[in-house]
Design a protein around this motif. Structure first.
Motif, PDB file in Angstrom:
ATOM      1  N   GLU A  55      -3.280   0.648 -21.360  1.00 48.21           N
ATOM      2  CA  GLU A  55      -2.090   0.316 -22.454  1.00 48.21           C
ATOM      3  C   GLU A  55      -1.565  -1.063 -22.494  1.00 48.21           C
ATOM      4  N   ILE A  56      -1.820  -2.004 -21.569  1.00 50.07           N
ATOM      5  CA  ILE A  56      -1.377  -3.124 -21.498  1.00 50.07           C
ATOM      6  C   ILE A  56      -2.732  -4.090 -21.689  1.00 50.07           C
ATOM      7  N   ASN A  57      -3.547  -3.760 -20.931  1.00 56.28           N
ATOM      8  CA  ASN A  57      -4.887  -4.434 -21.228  1.00 56.28           C
ATOM      9  C   ASN A  57      -6.298  -3.789 -20.750  1.00 56.28           C
ATOM     10  N   PRO A  58      -6.913  -3.289 -21.987  1.00 53.04           N
ATOM     11  CA  PRO A  58      -7.911  -2.627 -21.775  1.00 53.04           C
ATOM     12  C   PRO A  58      -9.322  -3.180 -21.045  1.00 53.04           C
ATOM     13  N   HIS A  59      -9.187  -4.450 -21.046  1.00 50.91           N
ATOM     14  CA  HIS A  59     -10.100  -5.217 -20.337  1.00 50.91           C
ATOM     15  C   HIS A  59      -9.594  -5.987 -19.067  1.00 50.91           C
ATOM     16  N   ALA A  60      -8.506  -5.316 -18.504  1.00 49.08           N
ATOM     17  CA  ALA A  60      -8.143  -5.986 -17.220  1.00 49.08           C
ATOM     18  C   ALA A  60      -9.184  -6.257 -16.146  1.00 49.08           C
ATOM     19  N   SER A  61      -9.026  -7.265 -15.369  1.00 50.85           N
ATOM     20  CA  SER A  61      -9.994  -7.618 -14.627  1.00 50.85           C
ATOM     21  C   SER A  61     -10.023  -6.687 -13.373  1.00 50.85           C
ATOM     22  N   LYS A  62     -11.325  -6.550 -12.739  1.00 47.57           N
ATOM     23  CA  LYS A  62     -11.463  -5.559 -11.724  1.00 47.57           C
ATOM     24  C   LYS A  62     -10.683  -5.843 -10.530  1.00 47.57           C
ATOM     25  N   ARG A  63     -10.107  -7.138 -10.270  1.00 46.21           N
ATOM     26  CA  ARG A  63      -9.450  -7.278  -9.055  1.00 46.21           C
ATOM     27  C   ARG A  63      -8.001  -6.828  -9.340  1.00 46.21           C
ATOM     28  N   GLU A  64      -7.530  -7.037 -10.640  1.00 45.33           N
ATOM     29  CA  GLU A  64      -5.974  -6.459 -10.962  1.00 45.33           C
ATOM     30  C   GLU A  64      -6.143  -4.940 -10.760  1.00 45.33           C
ATOM     31  N   MET A  65      -7.008  -4.407 -11.431  1.00 47.24           N
ATOM     32  CA  MET A  65      -7.332  -2.967 -11.282  1.00 47.24           C
ATOM     33  C   MET A  65      -7.055  -2.379  -9.796  1.00 47.24           C
ATOM     34  N   ASP A  66      -7.774  -3.164  -8.982  1.00 46.59           N
ATOM     35  CA  ASP A  66      -7.777  -2.646  -7.443  1.00 46.59           C
ATOM     36  C   ASP A  66      -6.402  -2.668  -6.935  1.00 46.59           C
ATOM     37  N   MET A  67      -5.712  -3.757  -7.600  1.00 49.40           N
ATOM     38  CA  MET A  67      -4.261  -4.183  -6.849  1.00 49.40           C
ATOM     39  C   MET A  67      -3.304  -2.825  -7.365  1.00 49.40           C
ATOM     40  N   LEU A  68      -3.634  -2.461  -8.658  1.00 54.60           N
ATOM     41  CA  LEU A  68      -2.976  -1.251  -9.125  1.00 54.60           C
ATOM     42  C   LEU A  68      -3.407  -0.091  -8.590  1.00 54.60           C
ATOM     43  N   LEU A  69      -4.710   0.380  -8.555  1.00 50.74           N
ATOM     44  CA  LEU A  69      -5.198   1.657  -8.195  1.00 50.74           C
ATOM     45  C   LEU A  69      -4.805   2.119  -6.505  1.00 50.74           C
ATOM     46  N   SER A  70      -4.813   0.920  -5.815  1.00 54.71           N
ATOM     47  CA  SER A  70      -4.761   0.956  -4.443  1.00 54.71           C
ATOM     48  C   SER A  70      -3.525   1.466  -4.089  1.00 54.71           C
ATOM     49  N   THR A  71      -2.470   1.379  -5.006  1.00 53.33           N
ATOM     50  CA  THR A  71      -1.041   1.838  -4.779  1.00 53.33           C
ATOM     51  C   THR A  71      -0.943   3.306  -4.765  1.00 53.33           C
ATOM     52  N   GLY A  72      -1.576   4.092  -5.401  1.00 51.47           N
ATOM     53  CA  GLY A  72      -1.398   5.391  -5.140  1.00 51.47           C
ATOM     54  C   GLY A  72      -1.720   5.972  -3.879  1.00 51.47           C
ATOM     55  N   GLU A  73      -2.904   5.544  -3.203  1.00 53.80           N
ATOM     56  CA  GLU A  73      -2.768   6.007  -1.859  1.00 53.80           C
ATOM     57  C   GLU A  73      -1.851   5.447  -0.940  1.00 53.80           C
ATOM     58  N   GLN A  74      -1.262   4.487  -1.253  1.00 50.01           N
ATOM     59  CA  GLN A  74      -0.232   4.023  -0.379  1.00 50.01           C
ATOM     60  C   GLN A  74       1.001   4.758  -0.663  1.00 50.01           C
ATOM     61  N   GLN A  75       1.213   5.281  -1.807  1.00 48.10           N
ATOM     62  CA  GLN A  75       2.380   6.277  -1.829  1.00 48.10           C
ATOM     63  C   GLN A  75       2.183   7.587  -1.036  1.00 48.10           C
ATOM     64  N   SER A  76       0.949   7.999  -1.185  1.00 52.80           N
ATOM     65  CA  SER A  76       0.652   9.215  -0.318  1.00 52.80           C
ATOM     66  C   SER A  76       0.934   9.103   1.075  1.00 52.80           C
ATOM     67  N   VAL A  77       0.470   7.915   1.832  1.00 50.78           N
ATOM     68  CA  VAL A  77       0.381   8.028   3.413  1.00 50.78           C
ATOM     69  C   VAL A  77       1.919   7.853   3.661  1.00 50.78           C
ATOM     70  N   ALA A  78       2.683   7.187   2.833  1.00 49.52           N
ATOM     71  CA  ALA A  78       4.211   6.992   3.383  1.00 49.52           C
ATOM     72  C   ALA A  78       4.830   8.360   3.212  1.00 49.52           C
ATOM     73  N   LEU A  79       4.647   9.216   2.263  1.00 49.78           N
ATOM     74  CA  LEU A  79       5.362  10.424   1.847  1.00 49.78           C
ATOM     75  C   LEU A  79       4.826  11.289   2.861  1.00 49.78           C
ATOM     76  N   MET A  80       3.532  11.345   3.116  1.00 47.44           N
ATOM     77  CA  MET A  80       3.191  12.349   4.285  1.00 47.44           C
ATOM     78  C   MET A  80       3.942  11.935   5.565  1.00 47.44           C
ATOM     79  N   ALA A  81       3.868  10.723   5.961  1.00 48.31           N
ATOM     80  CA  ALA A  81       4.571  10.311   6.986  1.00 48.31           C
ATOM     81  C   ALA A  81       5.875  10.700   7.432  1.00 48.31           C
ATOM     82  N   MET A  82       6.574  10.708   6.068  1.00 48.74           N
ATOM     83  CA  MET A  82       8.143  11.239   6.108  1.00 48.74           C
ATOM     84  C   MET A  82       8.227  12.428   6.147  1.00 48.74           C
ATOM     85  N   ALA A  83       7.097  13.280   5.705  1.00 48.57           N
ATOM     86  CA  ALA A  83       7.154  14.890   5.848  1.00 48.57           C
ATOM     87  C   ALA A  83       7.043  15.271   7.175  1.00 48.57           C
TER      88      ALA A  83
END
Ligand code: ADP
Ligand code: ASP
Ligand code: MG
Length: 408
Positions: A55-83
């Protein structure tokens, strides 16, 4: 035992699923195991992040995509540790930097080069349950990378190999590895065991139950690998070097929807043209899969090939930019296609397989656009909306009806 357990997106999709998985983890820990857990992003988080970026940039650089996508896993591990904390156990979540999952630089499709296990071992010695982000790595510039879609399986197997784990369990939303995706073929059979080689072939041909690189690594380091359900406590499928199961002519069928066809029409019929065309693709690191060449009009030929959908646009752009150099009339492309493959070690020595395969497609009224064969597989390209019917027809013929070596 030291066990690496990996849970995929649907297994940690919401609070309830996370709490359920936390109990599974704690149960194993209470049995006296040292437990390392690898998690994917919750549910469709990765897809949603990709949409958000577009929605923001259909041709975003792969580096920035990685900055973004890697956050998904980071949420999961913190939530699991809390559980797990909530259940009263000692736990720590770690990301790829903290456990030094060092990778190549290719953003979006990096390969793990090394893992330094010091921190993990340290935490295990302190009796912690260790929860690690799947899918992430970091490169020599200290930028975060991702390992390609489905890459958390590879994180888990790489960690199991490096830690010398006794077992690597991949928990998912099906009961194990089936003869075909059970969501496509209703009477697909669950396999008790499968060889690394067969699994590698299926995974490479689109059976996304395991990331293909995870199978490569498991074979290389002889990792004790099991695929099983995160919902019910059933046996699962063991992936290993050799199985006791009798060799079948076809032991699996796979569908890959991440395919696009490009046809270069009216290429001059002279030596070197294919070389020019495919070296352009190679320079841009675009992998080409199926290829066919057919005779065109007036001393020309047409060359068609497939790439992944994500690379189609770039491939067409490069070809257009080099129209004069290659010398062709036009390009056509289509991403509403899919690849359907049958895999089986018995194929090489059995002459009737191709004919039975095409008979199945003919009976189902399915038109084949491209074909590729090797010693242990046959793949065809069909219309995307015919792919499931094609898989079903092939599966019915070879697996349900049991047309096998010697009796066809
Ligand atoms: P996870 O989020 O747990 O990593 P994936 O969606 O990546 O799960 O992989 C599991 C899915 O793989 C299943 O839901 C199933 O639809 C699909 N699949 C494809 N081929 C097979 C197969 N041969 N056996 C089992 N599942 C398969
Ligand atoms: N979250 C990533 C993906 O959706 C990695 C994974 O789930 O294995 O592809
Ligand atoms: Mg997966």
């Amino acid at each position: 035992m030291l066990i690496v357990k990996k849970f995929g997106g649907s297994s940690v999709a919401n609070a309830e699923r996370i709490k359920h998985v936390a109990e599974t983890i704690v149960k194993s820990y209470r049995e006296g195991n040292r437990v390392v857990v690898v998690l994917s992003a919750q549910g469709d988080t990765t897809d949603e992040l990709i949409e958000k970026a577009a929605e923001i940039n259909p041709h975003a650089s792969k580096r920035e995509m990685d900055m973004l996508l890697s956050t998904g896993e980071q949420q999961s591990v913190a939530l699991m540790a809390m559980a797990i904390e909530a259940l009263g156990y000692t736990v720590i979540s770690l990301n790829a930097f903290q456990c030094k999952i060092y990778s190549t630089s290719t953003h979006g499709n990096a390969r793990i080069k090394d893992i330094s296990t010091e921190r993990i071992i340290n935490e295990l010695e302190r009796k912690n349950i260790v929860i690690i982000t799947g899918f992430q790595g970091y490169n020599r510039r200290l930028d975060v990378t991702t390992l390609g879609r489905g890459g958390s399986d590879t994180s888990a197997v790489a960690l199991a190999a490096k830690l010398g784990a006794d077992l690597c369990e991949i928990y998912t939303d099906v009961d194990g590895v089936y003869t075909c995706d059970p969501r496509i073929v209703k009477n697909a059979r669950k396999l008790d065991e499968i060889t690394y080689d067969e699994m590698l072939e299926l995974a490479s041909l689109g059976a996304k139950v395991l990331h293909n690189r995870s199978v490569e690594l498991a074979k290389k380091y002889n990792v004790n690998l099991v695929v099983r359900s995160s919902m019910h406590d059933t046996e699962g499928t063991v992936v290993k070097e050799e199985t006791k199961v009798e060799k079948m002519l076809v032991n699996g069928v796979a569908v890959d929807n991440d395919v696009a066809r490009i046809s270069v029409i009216g290429v001059k019929d002279k030596p070197g043209v294919a070389f020019k065309l495919f070296s352009l693709m190679a320079q841009k690191k675009i992998s080409v899969d199926l290829i066919i060449q057919s005779i065109g009009r007036n001393d020309t030929k047409d060359i068609s090939f497939t790439v992944t959908r994500g690379e189609m646009e770039e491939a067409v752009k490069i070809l257009d930019a080099n129209k004069e150099r290659i010398g062709f009339e036009s390009i056509s492309y289509n991403d509403k296609v899919a690849k359907v493959s049958a895999v089986g070690a018995g194929m090489a020595t059995n002459p009737g397989v191709a004919s039975t395969f095409f008979e199945a497609l003919y009976d189902a009224g399915i038109n084949v656009k491209m074909i590729s064969t090797s010693e242990i597989k046959i793949s065809v390209l069909v219309d995307e909306n015919k792919a499931n019917a094609a898989a079903e027809a092939i599966h019915d013929k070879f697996i349900s009806e049991g047309i096998q070596a010697g009796n066809n």
